[in-house]
Scaffold this motif. Structure first.
Motif, PDB file in Angstrom:
ATOM      1  N   ILE A 179     -12.165 -43.982  -0.054  1.00  0.00           N
ATOM      2  CA  ILE A 179     -11.273 -43.214  -0.918  1.00  0.00           C
ATOM      3  C   ILE A 179     -12.015 -43.008  -2.237  1.00  0.00           C
ATOM      4  N   TYR A 216     -12.101 -40.601  -5.970  1.00  0.00           N
ATOM      5  CA  TYR A 216     -11.224 -39.777  -6.803  1.00  0.00           C
ATOM      6  C   TYR A 216     -11.897 -39.352  -8.094  1.00  0.00           C
ATOM      7  N   VAL A 274      -3.733 -44.802 -10.635  1.00  0.00           N
ATOM      8  CA  VAL A 274      -4.399 -44.680  -9.329  1.00  0.00           C
ATOM      9  C   VAL A 274      -5.284 -45.903  -9.087  1.00  0.00           C
ATOM     10  N   SER A 291     -15.051 -45.338  -8.941  1.00  0.00           N
ATOM     11  CA  SER A 291     -14.003 -44.458  -8.407  1.00  0.00           C
ATOM     12  C   SER A 291     -14.082 -44.329  -6.881  1.00  0.00           C
ATOM     13  N   LEU A 339      -0.165 -41.865  -3.581  1.00  0.00           N
ATOM     14  CA  LEU A 339      -1.148 -41.223  -4.451  1.00  0.00           C
ATOM     15  C   LEU A 339      -0.636 -39.884  -4.967  1.00  0.00           C
ATOM     16  N   ASP A 370      -6.313 -33.103 -10.534  1.00  0.00           N
ATOM     17  CA  ASP A 370      -6.985 -34.301 -10.013  1.00  0.00           C
ATOM     18  C   ASP A 370      -7.479 -34.071  -8.588  1.00  0.00           C
ATOM     19  N   VAL A 429      -8.439 -36.375  -5.124  1.00  0.00           N
ATOM     20  CA  VAL A 429      -8.505 -37.630  -4.377  1.00  0.00           C
ATOM     21  C   VAL A 429      -8.886 -37.266  -2.951  1.00  0.00           C
TER      22      VAL A 429
END
Length: 107
Positions: A9, A11, A22, A36, A54, A63, A65
Protein backbone atom coordinates in the motif's frame (compact mmCIF):
# COMPACT_ATOMS: atom_id res chain seq x y z
CA UNK A 1 -13.79 -16.99 1.99
CA UNK A 2 -10.77 -15.96 -0.08
CA UNK A 3 -7.20 -16.69 0.89
CA UNK A 4 -5.22 -13.84 2.45
CA UNK A 5 -3.10 -11.88 -0.03
CA UNK A 6 -0.18 -9.52 0.60
CA UNK A 7 -0.37 -6.00 -0.83
CA UNK A 8 2.01 -3.09 -0.93
CA UNK A 9 0.00 0.00 0.00
CA UNK A 10 1.57 3.28 -1.13
CA UNK A 11 0.17 6.76 -0.83
CA UNK A 12 0.70 10.42 -1.62
CA UNK A 13 -1.53 12.52 0.65
CA UNK A 14 -1.54 16.30 0.07
CA UNK A 15 -2.87 17.51 3.44
CA UNK A 16 -0.81 16.93 6.63
CA UNK A 17 -3.91 16.19 8.73
CA UNK A 18 -5.22 13.58 6.29
CA UNK A 19 -1.68 12.19 6.00
CA UNK A 20 -1.47 11.63 9.77
CA UNK A 21 -4.86 9.90 9.76
CA UNK A 22 -3.91 7.57 6.90
CA UNK A 23 -0.56 6.77 8.55
CA UNK A 24 -2.30 6.02 11.85
CA UNK A 25 -4.79 3.68 10.19
CA UNK A 26 -2.11 1.80 8.27
CA UNK A 27 0.19 1.53 11.29
CA UNK A 28 -2.61 -0.28 13.14
CA UNK A 29 -3.17 -2.94 10.47
CA UNK A 30 0.00 -3.27 8.37
CA UNK A 31 3.79 -3.27 8.42
CA UNK A 32 5.60 -0.01 7.58
CA UNK A 33 8.32 -0.47 4.94
CA UNK A 34 9.08 3.16 4.02
CA UNK A 35 7.63 6.55 4.89
CA UNK A 36 4.61 6.07 2.63
CA UNK A 37 4.75 2.34 1.83
CA UNK A 38 3.19 -0.41 3.91
CA UNK A 39 2.85 -4.20 3.57
CA UNK A 40 -0.70 -5.33 4.33
CA UNK A 41 -2.21 -8.83 4.33
CA UNK A 42 -5.88 -9.68 4.13
CA UNK A 43 -8.69 -11.39 2.29
CA UNK A 44 -10.66 -9.77 -0.52
CA UNK A 45 -13.38 -8.89 1.99
CA UNK A 46 -10.86 -7.33 4.39
CA UNK A 47 -9.39 -5.38 1.46
CA UNK A 48 -12.82 -3.89 0.79
CA UNK A 49 -13.08 -2.87 4.47
CA UNK A 50 -9.63 -1.24 4.32
CA UNK A 51 -10.55 0.51 1.08
CA UNK A 52 -13.71 1.99 2.66
CA UNK A 53 -11.73 3.12 5.73
CA UNK A 54 -9.13 4.82 3.51
CA UNK A 55 -11.81 6.41 1.33
CA UNK A 56 -13.30 8.00 4.45
CA UNK A 57 -9.93 9.61 5.27
CA UNK A 58 -8.79 10.96 1.91
CA UNK A 59 -9.93 13.40 -0.78
CA UNK A 60 -9.81 11.31 -3.98
CA UNK A 61 -9.36 14.39 -6.20
CA UNK A 62 -6.24 15.43 -4.26
CA UNK A 63 -4.78 12.26 -2.70
CA UNK A 64 -3.46 9.05 -4.20
CA UNK A 65 -3.58 5.66 -2.45
CA UNK A 66 -2.61 2.48 -4.30
CA UNK A 67 -2.50 -1.23 -3.49
CA UNK A 68 -0.18 -3.54 -5.40
CA UNK A 69 -0.65 -7.31 -4.94
CA UNK A 70 2.52 -9.21 -4.01
CA UNK A 71 2.80 -12.38 -6.07
CA UNK A 72 2.04 -15.38 -3.87
CA UNK A 73 5.12 -17.31 -2.79
CA UNK A 74 7.50 -14.42 -3.48
CA UNK A 75 8.99 -12.02 -0.99
CA UNK A 76 9.73 -8.33 -1.29
CA UNK A 77 13.08 -7.66 -3.00
CA UNK A 78 15.17 -5.34 -0.85
CA UNK A 79 18.22 -3.39 -2.07
CA UNK A 80 18.87 -0.88 0.68
CA UNK A 81 18.51 -0.04 4.34
CA UNK A 82 16.04 -2.26 6.16
CA UNK A 83 13.10 -0.67 8.01
CA UNK A 84 14.17 -2.55 11.14
CA UNK A 85 17.29 -4.45 12.31
CA UNK A 86 17.85 -7.89 10.74
CA UNK A 87 17.64 -9.59 14.15
CA UNK A 88 14.02 -8.50 14.66
CA UNK A 89 11.45 -10.88 13.26
CA UNK A 90 7.89 -9.65 12.89
CA UNK A 91 5.41 -12.50 12.96
CA UNK A 92 3.25 -12.69 9.82
CA UNK A 93 5.32 -10.02 8.04
CA UNK A 94 6.00 -10.60 4.35
CA UNK A 95 9.21 -12.42 3.52
CA UNK A 96 12.02 -10.04 2.61
CA UNK A 97 14.53 -11.28 0.04
CA UNK A 98 17.73 -9.30 0.62
CA UNK A 99 19.55 -8.38 -2.58
CA UNK A 100 23.04 -7.04 -3.21
CA UNK A 101 23.01 -3.24 -2.82
CA UNK A 102 22.35 -1.36 -6.05
CA UNK A 103 25.57 -0.90 -7.99
CA UNK A 104 27.05 -4.16 -6.69
CA UNK A 105 26.83 -7.53 -8.44
CA UNK A 106 24.39 -10.12 -7.10
CA UNK A 107 26.08 -13.00 -5.33
Amino acid sequence: MSEPQWYLIAYDIRDPRRLRRVQHLLRTCSHPLQASVFAWEGSHRELQVLKKALEALIKPKEDDVRGYPVVSGHGILWWGAMPMPKDIVVENAPRIDLQAPLGQPDS
